[in-house]
Design a protein around this motif. Structure first.
Motif, PDB file in Angstrom:
ATOM      1  N   ILE A  25       0.810  -1.072  -0.179  1.00  0.00           N
ATOM      2  CA  ILE A  25       0.034   0.070  -0.140  1.00  0.00           C
ATOM      3  C   ILE A  25       0.829   1.255   0.008  1.00  0.00           C
ATOM      4  CG2 ILE A  25      -1.810  -1.099   1.175  1.00  0.00           C
ATOM      5  CD1 ILE A  25      -1.111   0.306   3.646  1.00  0.00           C
ATOM      6  N   GLY A  26       2.098   1.176   0.016  1.00  0.00           N
ATOM      7  CA  GLY A  26       3.071   2.374   0.091  1.00  0.00           C
ATOM      8  C   GLY A  26       3.525   2.800   1.224  1.00  0.00           C
ATOM      9  N   ASN A  27       4.391   3.967   1.271  1.00  0.00           N
ATOM     10  CA  ASN A  27       4.920   4.634   2.631  1.00  0.00           C
ATOM     11  C   ASN A  27       3.852   5.175   3.132  1.00  0.00           C
ATOM     12  OD1 ASN A  27       6.913   5.135   4.272  1.00  0.00           O
ATOM     13  ND2 ASN A  27       7.349   7.014   3.032  1.00  0.00           N
ATOM     14  N   LYS A  28       3.018   6.239   2.513  1.00  0.00           N
ATOM     15  CA  LYS A  28       1.990   7.290   3.398  1.00  0.00           C
ATOM     16  C   LYS A  28       1.105   6.274   4.227  1.00  0.00           C
ATOM     17  CE  LYS A  28       2.689  11.161   0.713  1.00  0.00           C
ATOM     18  NZ  LYS A  28       2.241  12.236  -0.266  1.00  0.00           N
ATOM     19  N   ASN A  29       0.500   5.330   3.645  1.00  0.00           N
ATOM     20  CA  ASN A  29      -0.618   4.696   4.058  1.00  0.00           C
ATOM     21  C   ASN A  29      -0.092   3.683   5.080  1.00  0.00           C
ATOM     22  OD1 ASN A  29      -2.442   5.613   2.348  1.00  0.00           O
ATOM     23  ND2 ASN A  29      -2.236   4.095   0.868  1.00  0.00           N
ATOM     24  N   THR A  30       1.263   3.218   4.900  1.00  0.00           N
ATOM     25  CA  THR A  30       1.680   2.291   5.939  1.00  0.00           C
ATOM     26  C   THR A  30       2.151   3.246   7.180  1.00  0.00           C
ATOM     27  OG1 THR A  30       2.755   0.843   4.138  1.00  0.00           O
ATOM     28  CG2 THR A  30       3.625   0.525   6.562  1.00  0.00           C
TER      29      THR A  30
END
Length: 148
Positions: free
Chosen positions: A54-59
């Motif tokens: 889900i990518g960096n920001k969502n993680t």
């Protein structure tokens, strides 16, 4: 992998030392137990499972919620003071989320870049681009003997 776990553990120790010691007087044993639990849970769930998908920001948002929930749940069992637990978990989660930006960069560059690429390829094979098309057409009667 060990470097990443050690880095996360040190970040957790610092964050919990600040967050839990500001809100109330937490012992070193409690800070270490919170750090070990948070390090293991966030490394497995966030860094290994969520980050490639889900990518960096969502993680980072998911990790904030995980840390907040871990401190809230275990803090209500181990520590006293309802309002103090809320402030301690919020401060710890904010510090950890800010530090996780650097941890994710470290993971991407050094430790898990190959596994992240492999995971992205695996996910992209399962769901190529999630592009679906719907075709609309009028039905034509194929039987010429049938009259309307």
């Amino acid at each position: 992998m060990m470097k990443a776990l050690l880095l996360k553990f040190i970040v957790c120790l610092i964050a919990f030392s600040i967050g839990l010691d500001l809100a109330f007087d937490a012992s070193l044993r409690e800070i270490i137990s919170f750090s070990i639990t948070t390090t293991v849970v966030t490394y497995i769930l966030a860094d290994r499972i969520l980050l490639p998908r889900i990518g960096n920001k969502n993680t980072l948002m998911a990790e904030f919620m995980m840390v907040y929930a871990i401190v809230w749940l275990f803090g209500s069992v181990l520590l006293n003071g309802y309002l103090q637990i809320a402030w301690g978990s919020a401060i710890s989660a904010i510090i950890l989320t800010a530090a996780e930006v650097l941890v994710h960069r470290f993971l991407h560059k050094n430790v898990g870049s190959q596994s992240v690429r492999t995971e992205k390829r695996r996910v992209s094979r399962l769901r190529p681009n999630l592009k679906y098309a719907t075709e609309f057409a009028e039905e034509h009667d194929t039987d010429p003997k049938k009259k309307k």
